[in-house]
Design a protein around this motif. Sequence first.
Motif, PDB file in Angstrom:
ATOM      1  N   GLY A 128      11.694 -46.851 -35.193  1.00 37.95           N
ATOM      2  CA  GLY A 128      12.135 -46.872 -33.959  1.00 37.95           C
ATOM      3  C   GLY A 128      13.601 -47.091 -33.563  1.00 37.95           C
ATOM      4  O   GLY A 128      14.031 -47.183 -32.407  1.00 37.95           O
ATOM      5  N   GLN A 141       8.915 -33.215 -29.280  1.00 38.38           N
ATOM      6  CA  GLN A 141       9.965 -33.736 -28.514  1.00 38.38           C
ATOM      7  C   GLN A 141       9.374 -34.805 -27.317  1.00 38.38           C
ATOM      8  O   GLN A 141       9.822 -34.937 -26.313  1.00 38.38           O
ATOM      9  CB  GLN A 141      10.681 -32.874 -27.682  1.00 38.38           C
ATOM     10  N   ASP A 142       7.889 -35.232 -27.487  1.00 35.94           N
ATOM     11  CA  ASP A 142       7.189 -35.869 -26.706  1.00 35.94           C
ATOM     12  C   ASP A 142       7.519 -37.572 -27.305  1.00 35.94           C
ATOM     13  O   ASP A 142       8.303 -37.720 -28.248  1.00 35.94           O
ATOM     14  CB  ASP A 142       5.851 -35.512 -26.731  1.00 35.94           C
ATOM     15  N   GLY A 143       7.050 -38.310 -26.580  1.00 29.81           N
ATOM     16  CA  GLY A 143       7.160 -39.574 -26.627  1.00 29.81           C
ATOM     17  C   GLY A 143       8.213 -40.714 -26.051  1.00 29.81           C
ATOM     18  O   GLY A 143       9.076 -39.826 -25.455  1.00 29.81           O
ATOM     19  N   ASP A 144       8.123 -41.765 -26.242  1.00 30.77           N
ATOM     20  CA  ASP A 144       9.317 -42.724 -25.757  1.00 30.77           C
ATOM     21  C   ASP A 144      10.526 -42.823 -26.544  1.00 30.77           C
ATOM     22  O   ASP A 144      10.300 -42.316 -27.720  1.00 30.77           O
ATOM     23  CB  ASP A 144       8.613 -44.011 -25.294  1.00 30.77           C
ATOM     24  N   GLY A 145      11.845 -43.081 -25.994  1.00 32.34           N
ATOM     25  CA  GLY A 145      12.766 -43.522 -26.539  1.00 32.34           C
ATOM     26  C   GLY A 145      13.750 -42.102 -26.943  1.00 32.34           C
ATOM     27  O   GLY A 145      13.406 -41.124 -26.181  1.00 32.34           O
ATOM     28  N   LYS A 190      14.512 -38.686 -28.195  1.00 34.55           N
ATOM     29  CA  LYS A 190      14.023 -37.476 -28.868  1.00 34.55           C
ATOM     30  C   LYS A 190      14.751 -37.175 -30.169  1.00 34.55           C
ATOM     31  O   LYS A 190      16.001 -37.479 -30.339  1.00 34.55           O
ATOM     32  CB  LYS A 190      14.268 -36.251 -27.732  1.00 34.55           C
TER      33      LYS A 190
END
Length: 188
Positions: A94, A133-137, A139
């Motif tokens: 992360g 390109q999905d998800g949090d934070g 890209k």
Amino acid sequence: GGHAVWTPRDLASLAREGFMQNAIVYRAVRMIAEAAASVPLFLFEGETEIDTHPLLTLVRQPNQAQVGPDLFEAWYGHLIVAGNSYLEAVAVNGEMRELHVLRPDRMRLVPGPDGWPEAYDYSVAGQTVRFRQDGDGVKPILHMALFHPLNDHYGLSPLEPAASSIDIHNASSSWNKALLDNSACPSG
């Protein structure tokens, strides 16, 4: 016979005929990319400038092979030659660790059902890597595209509308060189 042969309007041809074989295009692209890369970057929180931050450290040394100005010069160079530029953010647990500029001719945008990019496919040497390109934070891919009135996803290279002028300049330079090689005597 007797008809003009124009450079195809694909990135490889535009890069070869424009940037790599035309001194004027080469210098113009270099001047723009170098000037844009030399703009100092500052980080603020409200009105307060922040001198020490992981983002500033990352931008100064984005990866093991480049310093910040080198990365941004490549980023802007691709943008001008291709009309598109891609920056990969490499994260470990992360946390962003590296930034890399990726070649636009190897990248393909994968649109989602809503028309927005859901992934990018990067292909080299017969291998393809998909960057979702999905998800949090942050890209993994930042895509910058110049305006293109007829394309929703890809930018228009400034070299494309200039390609005919570049071809004429390159052909006249070749003709002049051949004339000089022939002791300035026209053939025939």
